[in-house]
Scaffold this active site. Structure first.
Site, PDB file in Angstrom:
ATOM      1  N   SER A 182       0.791  -1.241   0.000  1.00 38.42           N
ATOM      2  CA  SER A 182       0.000   0.000   0.000  1.00 38.42           C
ATOM      3  C   SER A 182       0.816   1.280   0.000  1.00 38.42           C
ATOM      4  CB  SER A 182      -0.935   0.023   1.200  1.00 38.42           C
ATOM      5  OG  SER A 182      -2.033  -0.784   0.924  1.00 38.42           O
TER       6      SER A 182
ATOM      7  N   LYS B 102       0.332   3.290  -2.978  1.00 38.51           N
ATOM      8  CA  LYS B 102      -0.876   4.112  -3.165  1.00 38.51           C
ATOM      9  C   LYS B 102      -0.532   5.603  -3.190  1.00 38.51           C
ATOM     10  CE  LYS B 102      -3.949   0.725  -0.930  1.00 38.51           C
ATOM     11  NZ  LYS B 102      -4.565   0.356   0.353  1.00 38.51           N
TER      12      LYS B 102
ATOM     13  N   TYR C  96      -4.187  -2.496 -10.035  1.00 37.24           N
ATOM     14  CA  TYR C  96      -4.092  -2.356  -8.583  1.00 37.24           C
ATOM     15  C   TYR C  96      -3.135  -3.411  -7.991  1.00 37.24           C
ATOM     16  CZ  TYR C  96      -5.279  -2.468  -3.685  1.00 37.24           C
ATOM     17  OH  TYR C  96      -5.179  -2.461  -2.308  1.00 37.24           O
TER      18      TYR C  96
ATOM     19  N   TYR D 167      -4.655   3.515   8.100  1.00 41.87           N
ATOM     20  CA  TYR D 167      -5.977   2.918   8.277  1.00 41.87           C
ATOM     21  C   TYR D 167      -6.567   3.336   9.621  1.00 41.87           C
ATOM     22  CZ  TYR D 167      -3.470   0.283   4.789  1.00 41.87           C
ATOM     23  OH  TYR D 167      -2.699  -0.056   3.736  1.00 41.87           O
TER      24      TYR D 167
ATOM     25  N   VAL E  70       1.208  -3.750   3.851  1.00 42.96           N
ATOM     26  CA  VAL E  70       1.179  -5.051   4.530  1.00 42.96           C
ATOM     27  C   VAL E  70       2.418  -5.908   4.268  1.00 42.96           C
ATOM     28  CG1 VAL E  70      -1.342  -5.213   4.773  1.00 42.96           C
ATOM     29  CG2 VAL E  70      -0.249  -6.149   2.730  1.00 42.96           C
TER      30      VAL E  70
HETATM   31  N1  GLU Z   1      -2.331  -5.403  -1.714  1.00 46.84           N
HETATM   32  C1  GLU Z   1      -2.930  -5.214  -0.427  1.00 46.84           C
HETATM   33  C2  GLU Z   1      -4.423  -5.430  -0.523  1.00 46.84           C
HETATM   34  O1  GLU Z   1      -5.071  -4.884  -1.374  1.00 46.84           O
HETATM   35  C3  GLU Z   1      -2.581  -3.864   0.081  1.00 46.84           C
HETATM   36  C4  GLU Z   1      -2.958  -3.703   1.491  1.00 46.84           C
HETATM   37  C5  GLU Z   1      -1.947  -2.939   2.299  1.00 46.84           C
HETATM   38  O2  GLU Z   1      -0.753  -2.929   2.024  1.00 46.84           O
HETATM   39  O3  GLU Z   1      -2.383  -2.362   3.294  1.00 46.84           O
HETATM   40  O4  GLU Z   1      -4.992  -6.135   0.242  1.00 46.84           O
END
Ligand code: GLU
Length: 304
Positions: A63, A66, A188, A240, A258
């Site tokens: 993430s 992002k 994505y 988050y 993650v």
């Molecule tokens: N590729 C992960 C997902 O979409 C990203 C989540 C993350 O890194 O928080 O679940």
């Protein structure tokens, strides 16, 4: 400021503590990583560049990417983005479906999965080959042609992306996804599979510490206003349902993934990347959070 000395002291301290938490299991390919690794790298605006431990090891940035896809879309589409994704902290886990129904398919922010998927939809609309363009952009901000997607991680995530498929379908039903669902999810998952080292990440995020300008090449990646806004989104939404805790303990805009990575920036000062694969209950690197908390405590540097 003697960053080297502080990093060495904090590194030794964090290493001496119990390495708690779990490696992300829900993407099969991510569970194969050695959980004992710990890397950190700091890049300052005045050219200081120092790291320790596994800071030259590539890992799945997940993430954290992002922020880079948001930067690219923001550069291309400006304030139009905010018609399709909000800028409010969600207070919910990264892959939560709950708010999306209530908010009629408009994700709270671009740092949760739903919001990042909308950003990917915008990139799919804009480019004929969005994966290639996104990769080129990341290589440009990192000034490094060696950065690549990890094919097995991307495929692994695509094969089990049930929640992301649910999120995109719900948004499509609300009219907030323009393109084919498979195309958007493909971008994505490839975006999340990007692999970088701590050194490459702290280098790549330097523009956000320098009002949108790469301090080494002097290239303008984002305008001053937009750079401040991306930092504001990282500050309020980058962790988050632990964004408040990160602000409280660390006091910097940042973004986690993650894969166990965290990047944080101190505007006008530095960018720092930490990586350790075990995650706390909120999905953020256990040691990464501890490291950054100690680092900002011992340097006395935070945005507050
Ligand atoms: N590729 C992960 C997902 O979409 C990203 C989540 C993350 O890194 O928080 O679940």
């Amino acid at each position: 400021m003697d960053y080297q000395k502080i990093i060495e002291a904090v590194y030794a301290e964090v290493k001496s503590w119990e390495n708690k938490g779990q490696i992300a299991q829900y993407i099969p390919e991510l569970s194969n990583v050695n959980p004992r690794q710990l890397g950190v790298h700091v890049s300052t605006l005045d050219g200081y560049d120092v790291g320790m431990g596994d800071h030259h090891t590539k890992f799945s940035i997940q993430s954290i990417a992002k922020v880079l896809s948001l930067t690219l879309a923001y550069r291309l589409r400006g304030n139009e983005l905010w018609k399709r994704v909000g800028v409010e902290p969600s207070g919910t886990p990264f892959n939560s479906l709950v708010q999306l129904e209530h908010d009629q398919g408009i994700p709270r922010n671009p740092m949760i999965n739903a919001g990042a998927i909308v950003i990917c939809d915008i990139l799919v609309s804009h480019f004929r080959n969005p994966k290639k363009e996104l990769l080129a952009f990341v290589r440009e901000v990192a000034q490094n042609p060696d950065i690549a997607f990890n094919e097995s991680v991307a495929q692994s995530e695509l094969s089990v992306g049930y929640r992301n498929t649910a999120l995109i379908n719900l948004m499509k039903a609300f009219g907030n996804i323009d393109n084919d669902i498979e195309l958007v999810l493909d971008l994505y998952c490839y975006m999340c599979s990007l692999e970088m080292t701590c050194q490459e990440l702290s280098r790549a995020f330097l523009f956000l510490a320098n009002d949108g300008i790469d301090p080494i090449t002097q290239h303008q990646v984002l305008s001053l206003t937009r750079s401040k806004r991306v930092n504001a989104i990282m500050q309020t939404c980058g962790f988050y349902d632990e964004a408040g805790e990160f602000s409280f303990r660390v006091g910097l805009p940042g973004k986690s993934g993650v894969g166990g990575g965290i990047v944080a920036v101190h505007p006008e000062h530095f960018s720092i990347a930490v990586w350790s694969p075990r995650l706390n209950k909120k999905g953020n690197s256990y040691r990464g959070m501890k490291f950054l908390e100690q680092f900002t405590t011992q340097t006395g540097l935070s945005v507050f």
